[in-house]
Motif scaffolding. Structure first.
Motif, PDB file in Angstrom:
ATOM      1  N   LEU A  97       0.831  -1.205   0.000  1.00 27.24           N
ATOM      2  CA  LEU A  97       0.000   0.000   0.000  1.00 27.24           C
ATOM      3  C   LEU A  97       0.863   1.251   0.000  1.00 27.24           C
ATOM      4  O   LEU A  97       1.877   1.318   0.703  1.00 27.24           O
ATOM      5  CB  LEU A  97      -0.882   0.009   1.251  1.00 27.24           C
ATOM      6  N   ASP A  98       0.458   2.231  -0.808  1.00 26.89           N
ATOM      7  CA  ASP A  98       1.119   3.528  -0.817  1.00 26.89           C
ATOM      8  C   ASP A  98       0.015   4.573  -0.945  1.00 26.89           C
ATOM      9  O   ASP A  98      -1.161   4.227  -1.126  1.00 26.89           O
ATOM     10  CB  ASP A  98       2.145   3.599  -1.958  1.00 26.89           C
ATOM     11  N   PRO A  99       0.359   5.855  -0.872  1.00 28.91           N
ATOM     12  CA  PRO A  99      -0.713   6.861  -0.856  1.00 28.91           C
ATOM     13  C   PRO A  99      -1.580   6.898  -2.112  1.00 28.91           C
ATOM     14  O   PRO A  99      -2.672   7.461  -2.079  1.00 28.91           O
ATOM     15  CB  PRO A  99       0.052   8.177  -0.689  1.00 28.91           C
ATOM     16  N   SER A 100      -1.119   6.299  -3.214  1.00 30.58           N
ATOM     17  CA  SER A 100      -1.954   6.328  -4.423  1.00 30.58           C
ATOM     18  C   SER A 100      -2.778   5.049  -4.559  1.00 30.58           C
ATOM     19  O   SER A 100      -3.473   4.859  -5.563  1.00 30.58           O
ATOM     20  CB  SER A 100      -1.077   6.480  -5.665  1.00 30.58           C
ATOM     21  N   SER A 101      -2.691   4.153  -3.571  1.00 31.95           N
ATOM     22  CA  SER A 101      -3.302   2.825  -3.725  1.00 31.95           C
ATOM     23  C   SER A 101      -4.804   2.865  -3.977  1.00 31.95           C
ATOM     24  O   SER A 101      -5.524   3.739  -3.472  1.00 31.95           O
ATOM     25  CB  SER A 101      -3.062   1.988  -2.460  1.00 31.95           C
ATOM     26  N   THR A 102      -5.231   1.880  -4.756  1.00 31.89           N
ATOM     27  CA  THR A 102      -6.658   1.600  -4.944  1.00 31.89           C
ATOM     28  C   THR A 102      -6.786   0.092  -4.746  1.00 31.89           C
ATOM     29  O   THR A 102      -5.766  -0.614  -4.686  1.00 31.89           O
ATOM     30  CB  THR A 102      -7.093   1.938  -6.382  1.00 31.89           C
ATOM     31  N   PHE A 103      -8.014  -0.409  -4.698  1.00 31.45           N
ATOM     32  CA  PHE A 103      -8.148  -1.867  -4.578  1.00 31.45           C
ATOM     33  C   PHE A 103      -7.568  -2.540  -5.829  1.00 31.45           C
ATOM     34  O   PHE A 103      -7.011  -3.632  -5.762  1.00 31.45           O
ATOM     35  CB  PHE A 103      -9.610  -2.257  -4.348  1.00 31.45           C
ATOM     36  N   ALA A 104      -7.682  -1.859  -6.966  1.00 25.19           N
ATOM     37  CA  ALA A 104      -7.135  -2.438  -8.201  1.00 25.19           C
ATOM     38  C   ALA A 104      -5.612  -2.538  -8.103  1.00 25.19           C
ATOM     39  O   ALA A 104      -5.019  -3.559  -8.487  1.00 25.19           O
ATOM     40  CB  ALA A 104      -7.540  -1.575  -9.398  1.00 25.19           C
ATOM     41  N   SER A 105      -4.953  -1.500  -7.545  1.00 28.30           N
ATOM     42  CA  SER A 105      -3.486  -1.565  -7.472  1.00 28.30           C
ATOM     43  C   SER A 105      -3.048  -2.613  -6.444  1.00 28.30           C
ATOM     44  O   SER A 105      -2.019  -3.267  -6.619  1.00 28.30           O
ATOM     45  CB  SER A 105      -2.885  -0.191  -7.167  1.00 28.30           C
ATOM     46  N   VAL A 106      -3.839  -2.792  -5.380  1.00 27.50           N
ATOM     47  CA  VAL A 106      -3.510  -3.850  -4.412  1.00 27.50           C
ATOM     48  C   VAL A 106      -3.504  -5.199  -5.141  1.00 27.50           C
ATOM     49  O   VAL A 106      -2.590  -6.013  -4.989  1.00 27.50           O
ATOM     50  CB  VAL A 106      -4.523  -3.872  -3.241  1.00 27.50           C
TER      51      VAL A 106
ATOM     52  N   ASP B  86      -9.028   6.243  -1.002  1.00 26.97           N
ATOM     53  CA  ASP B  86     -10.246   5.468  -0.765  1.00 26.97           C
ATOM     54  C   ASP B  86     -10.217   5.003   0.703  1.00 26.97           C
ATOM     55  O   ASP B  86      -9.412   4.134   1.064  1.00 26.97           O
ATOM     56  CB  ASP B  86     -10.253   4.254  -1.713  1.00 26.97           C
ATOM     57  N   PRO B  87     -11.059   5.598   1.565  1.00 30.77           N
ATOM     58  CA  PRO B  87     -10.964   5.270   3.004  1.00 30.77           C
ATOM     59  C   PRO B  87     -11.189   3.783   3.299  1.00 30.77           C
ATOM     60  O   PRO B  87     -10.763   3.282   4.345  1.00 30.77           O
ATOM     61  CB  PRO B  87     -12.074   6.109   3.637  1.00 30.77           C
ATOM     62  N   ARG B  88     -11.810   3.072   2.376  1.00 30.66           N
ATOM     63  CA  ARG B  88     -12.028   1.636   2.632  1.00 30.66           C
ATOM     64  C   ARG B  88     -10.697   0.875   2.700  1.00 30.66           C
ATOM     65  O   ARG B  88     -10.612  -0.207   3.270  1.00 30.66           O
ATOM     66  CB  ARG B  88     -12.926   1.038   1.536  1.00 30.66           C
ATOM     67  N   LEU B  89      -9.634   1.460   2.095  1.00 30.77           N
ATOM     68  CA  LEU B  89      -8.327   0.780   2.142  1.00 30.77           C
ATOM     69  C   LEU B  89      -7.786   0.735   3.561  1.00 30.77           C
ATOM     70  O   LEU B  89      -7.079  -0.193   3.948  1.00 30.77           O
ATOM     71  CB  LEU B  89      -7.328   1.489   1.220  1.00 30.77           C
ATOM     72  N   HIS B  90      -8.111   1.765   4.327  1.00 32.66           N
ATOM     73  CA  HIS B  90      -7.680   1.773   5.716  1.00 32.66           C
ATOM     74  C   HIS B  90      -8.358   0.605   6.459  1.00 32.66           C
ATOM     75  O   HIS B  90      -7.707  -0.150   7.181  1.00 32.66           O
ATOM     76  CB  HIS B  90      -8.036   3.110   6.358  1.00 32.66           C
ATOM     77  N   GLU B  91      -9.666   0.474   6.208  1.00 37.98           N
ATOM     78  CA  GLU B  91     -10.401  -0.641   6.850  1.00 37.98           C
ATOM     79  C   GLU B  91      -9.840  -1.982   6.386  1.00 37.98           C
ATOM     80  O   GLU B  91      -9.716  -2.930   7.148  1.00 37.98           O
ATOM     81  CB  GLU B  91     -11.888  -0.571   6.478  1.00 37.98           C
ATOM     82  N   PHE B  92      -9.501  -2.046   5.097  1.00 35.06           N
ATOM     83  CA  PHE B  92      -8.922  -3.284   4.548  1.00 35.06           C
ATOM     84  C   PHE B  92      -7.629  -3.635   5.296  1.00 35.06           C
ATOM     85  O   PHE B  92      -7.430  -4.773   5.727  1.00 35.06           O
ATOM     86  CB  PHE B  92      -8.660  -3.105   3.043  1.00 35.06           C
ATOM     87  N   TYR B  93      -6.753  -2.628   5.482  1.00 38.89           N
ATOM     88  CA  TYR B  93      -5.472  -2.913   6.130  1.00 38.89           C
ATOM     89  C   TYR B  93      -5.681  -3.344   7.585  1.00 38.89           C
ATOM     90  O   TYR B  93      -5.035  -4.275   8.071  1.00 38.89           O
ATOM     91  CB  TYR B  93      -4.552  -1.694   6.047  1.00 38.89           C
ATOM     92  N   GLU B  94      -6.608  -2.680   8.255  1.00 43.80           N
ATOM     93  CA  GLU B  94      -6.918  -3.075   9.639  1.00 43.80           C
ATOM     94  C   GLU B  94      -7.493  -4.486   9.654  1.00 43.80           C
ATOM     95  O   GLU B  94      -7.154  -5.309  10.496  1.00 43.80           O
ATOM     96  CB  GLU B  94      -7.901  -2.089  10.285  1.00 43.80           C
ATOM     97  N   GLY B  95      -8.382  -4.759   8.699  1.00 40.35           N
ATOM     98  CA  GLY B  95      -8.979  -6.098   8.595  1.00 40.35           C
ATOM     99  C   GLY B  95      -7.911  -7.147   8.344  1.00 40.35           C
ATOM    100  O   GLY B  95      -7.908  -8.228   8.957  1.00 40.35           O
ATOM    101  N   LEU B  96      -6.979  -6.808   7.492  1.00 45.81           N
ATOM    102  CA  LEU B  96      -5.879  -7.736   7.192  1.00 45.81           C
ATOM    103  C   LEU B  96      -5.078  -8.032   8.459  1.00 45.81           C
ATOM    104  O   LEU B  96      -4.723  -9.177   8.745  1.00 45.81           O
ATOM    105  CB  LEU B  96      -4.993  -7.093   6.109  1.00 45.81           C
ATOM    106  N   ARG B  97      -4.852  -6.948   9.251  1.00 43.96           N
ATOM    107  CA  ARG B  97      -4.061  -7.147  10.471  1.00 43.96           C
ATOM    108  C   ARG B  97      -4.826  -7.947  11.516  1.00 43.96           C
ATOM    109  O   ARG B  97      -4.237  -8.544  12.408  1.00 43.96           O
ATOM    110  CB  ARG B  97      -3.636  -5.796  11.041  1.00 43.96           C
ATOM    111  N   THR B  98      -6.138  -7.954  11.415  1.00 48.26           N
ATOM    112  CA  THR B  98      -6.914  -8.763  12.350  1.00 48.26           C
ATOM    113  C   THR B  98      -6.860 -10.241  11.942  1.00 48.26           C
ATOM    114  O   THR B  98      -6.704 -11.124  12.788  1.00 48.26           O
ATOM    115  CB  THR B  98      -8.398  -8.315  12.334  1.00 48.26           C
TER     116      THR B  98
END
Ligand code: B12
Ligand code: SF4
Length: 560
Positions: free
Chosen positions: A356-365, A419-431
């Motif tokens: 993840l970087d500041p330009s990330s999108t779900f597509a780039s992930v 995309d603020p959902r990426l933050h949730e994604f990263y937190e979800g991943l860490r869970t």
């Protein structure tokens, strides 16, 4: 008072006016050997000072006890990782409260580039030494030891009447070969009994990656940004370490090993020739850090034959958008090509990667995951990734400030995704995935697998042929591939959970169990293999007459 040994370029103005009767104490992170502290120590010693280096990993009480016993002239703190600033602040507070009243100074990337913040966050500091610190520290010590005013010394910052003042930056050292070899007064780390030492062939980097503070650090001071040592001097240092200390594994910590373009390619060829002239290939092996666009088949074959065994590349992203944001000035195809060349000539590589970087999108992930699947398809290495962090002194941090997206603090710099959902994604991943336990921690699966592969490369280059090696490699490859497949699948599935609202099918306990299973399999395979061959391994170490250091080939748990 001792007369200094004359050094033509490192001439300190106070040459005949120093009092070296009190020692200097340096405190820093010593893991893998700290070349910054090593150079500072050897230069201070060259000028007659006695220097005591203390590992920041010691307890505050131990550090205090050393300071009380030494009664140093000054204590220099080396802060190379920004997120340790609070830890240093606490240590300095404790030292002052316990009566240590000598001059406190600090150096390193963060203090150099963010000296105002450093002086604010660590009020016990008397000064900050900015950029390459060797000569500034000598001058500071000279002034303090003789009671002179030190506030005019070039390359420092300090507080005066509540204001932060900075003197003009000192020029970077022009000729690195004028420096004495760095002090290495510590027990080297080892792989299977073979000693490891860090070393430098150059300082500085000509590139301008947006997430990196190195180019800012070297551009903010006057002087040539990249300076290479003479190949013969580098090899002389290697040879001396090999003959005197039994060092067989060298880790070049250069920001970007000199390889790129006609001049540095000539440098690399001369270095290879010098290694052969000194009969070192076969006796020592070495690792470099470089960019993917410097990987050239013919040159790397020559380097491999001269002992190169491991190439670390900051690949960083598998998406064109990501590479552009990170200002890598490289494309995905070049990254893949570099990996292919290294594999085809039998060179092990390691890589840095930011999911993840500041330009990330779900597509780039997902592009990043697909890139990792491509380069790791054969199970050659474990998956590794991190999230880009905006360190001080980096262009990307400035950009995040400009766009109002910077979050966190100095210890935990952070930012908002587009995309603020990426933050949730990263937190979800860490869970779901214990990222420290899997990817990053010293006992993490990725770390352990990397270590096992590193041992394989070492065994192949520094020990006699071991029966069953290719079977062992296949076993490792199998574990690596299966664990990679699982991790990449979990990450990809979770990306859809947060982008498309799909149901999560991964239970953290189930992922944890799988990780523990892979680690258990790895330990069994690795320890079994090393145990079966320990007679050959030990005989090789004894034959070479080197001290058998802390990591002997015994069936113990792997550690990095
Ligand atoms: C080797 C290295 C490591 C080694 C550490 C070895 C060690 N004990 O020093 C290892 C592999 C362990 C490591 C780990 C990490 N590293 Co690292 N590492 C480096 C690297 C490549 C080289 C350091 C080096 O030897 N430099 C050469 C010496 C000669 O230069 P120097 O250290 O800057 O010292 C000079 C000056 O700064 C100054 N100076 C420094 N200290 C002091 C003190 C005083 C008193 C004075 C007067 C002057 C002074 O004078 C010195 C001589 O000129 C640097 C990049 C770099 N170029 O520095 C990154 C770097 C320091 N690492 C970095 C990072 C991010 C990490 C990790 C977080 C990576 C990760 N994701 O896990 C971890 C953190 C480890 C932890 N404890 O949590 C970042 C730090 C960024 C930041 N602003 O905080 C750097 C700058 C790389 C980068 N591109 O961003 N790292
Ligand atoms: S990331 Fe590497 S190549 Fe890029 S500027 Fe920093 S040191 Fe240079």
């Amino acid at each position: 008072m001792r007369q200094p040994i004359p050094l033509p370029i490192l001439q300190s103005p106070a040459d005949d006016q120093r009092d070296t009767s009190r020692p200097i104490m340096l405190v820093g992170f010593q893991h893998q050997g700290n070349l910054g502290l090593g150079y500072l120590t050897s230069v201070l010693r060259k000028y007659g000072y006695s220097v005591h280096v203390v590992d920041i990993e010691q307890t505050a009480d131990e550090i205090l006890a050393t300071a009380l016993e030494l009664k140093p002239l000054l204590i220099g703190f080396s802060l190379i990782f920004q997120f340790f600033i609070e830890r240093y602040a606490e240590l300095l507070r404790g030292l002052r409260l316990s009566g240590i009243d000598c001059h406190f100074t600090m150096g390193g990337h963060f203090p150099s580039l963010s000296y105002q913040h450093t002086l604010e966050l660590v009020p016990e500091l008397d000064s900050v030494v900015r950029f390459e610190g060797e000569m500034t520290l000598v001058e500071l010590a000279d002034a303090i030891s003789t009671g002179k005013d030190w506030h005019d010394i070039q390359g420092i910052a300090y507080r005066r009447d509540g204001q932060v003042m900075a003197t003009p930056a000192r020029a970077l050292l022009e000729d690195l070969d004028q420096l004495p070899y760095p002090e290495r007064n510590y027990e080297p780390e080892a792989v299977l009994g073979r000693s490891i030492m860090p070393i430098l062939a150059s300082r500085g980097c000509a590139r301008t990656c947006s997430f990196c503070s190195i180019h800012t650090f070297y551009r903010a001071a006057p002087g040539r940004i990249v300076r290479t040592r003479k190949p013969a001097e580098v090899v002389r240092e290697m040879r001396r370490l090999h003959e005197d200390r039994g060092v067989t594994i060298f880790l070049f910590q250069d920001d970007d090993f000199p390889l790129f373009g006609a001049v540095w390619r000539r440098w690399a060829r001369e270095f290879v020739a010098e290694l052969h002239r000194n009969d070192l290939p076969g006796k020592v092996i070495w690792k470099i850090n470089c960019r993917a666009d410097a990987v050239d088949r013919e040159l790397f074959i020559a380097m491999r034959d001269a002992g190169l065994y491991l190439v670390y590349m900051g690949l960083e992203s598998g998406s064109e958008q990501g590479l552009e944001t990170l200002h890598k000035q490289i494309n995905v195809e070049q990254n893949i090509r570099a990996v292919e060349i290294l594999k085809s000539i039998g060179l092990m590589f390691e890589y840095g990667f930011m999911l993840l970087d500041p330009s990330s999108t779900f597509a780039s992930v997902r592009e990043n995951l697909s890139f990792l699947r491509t380069i790791l398809a054969d199970g050659c290495l474990p998956v590794t990734f991190c999230r880009m962090l905006p360190y001080d002194g980096t262009p990307i941090k400035d950009e995040l400030v400009r766009t109002g997206r910077l979050r966190g603090d100095f210890c935990n710099p952070d930012y908002d995704f587009l995309d603020p959902r990426l933050h949730e994604f990263y937190e979800g991943l860490r869970t779901v995935v214990d990222v420290m336990g899997w990817v990053h921690g010293y006992q993490g699966l990725t770390t352990q697998l990397n270590w096992a592969w590193h041992e394989v490369a070492t065994m192949q280059r520094l020990f006699p042929a071991l029966p069953g090696m290719s079977r062992y490699e296949n076993t490792l490859r199998g574990i690596t591939k299966r664990s990679n497949d699982l991790l990449l699948q979990v990450v990809e599935d979770l990306s859809y959970v947060f982008s498309d609202g799909r149901e999560n099918r991964w239970d953290p306990d189930q992922v944890q169990k799988a990780r523990e299973g892979f680690i258990a399999e790895l330990l069994k395979a690795r320890d079994g293999f090393v145990y079966r061959h320990q007679t050959i391994l030990l005989a090789a170490l004894e034959r070479d007459g080197f001290p058998i250091t802390n990591q002997q080939p015994e069936p113990v748990a792997l550690s990095a």
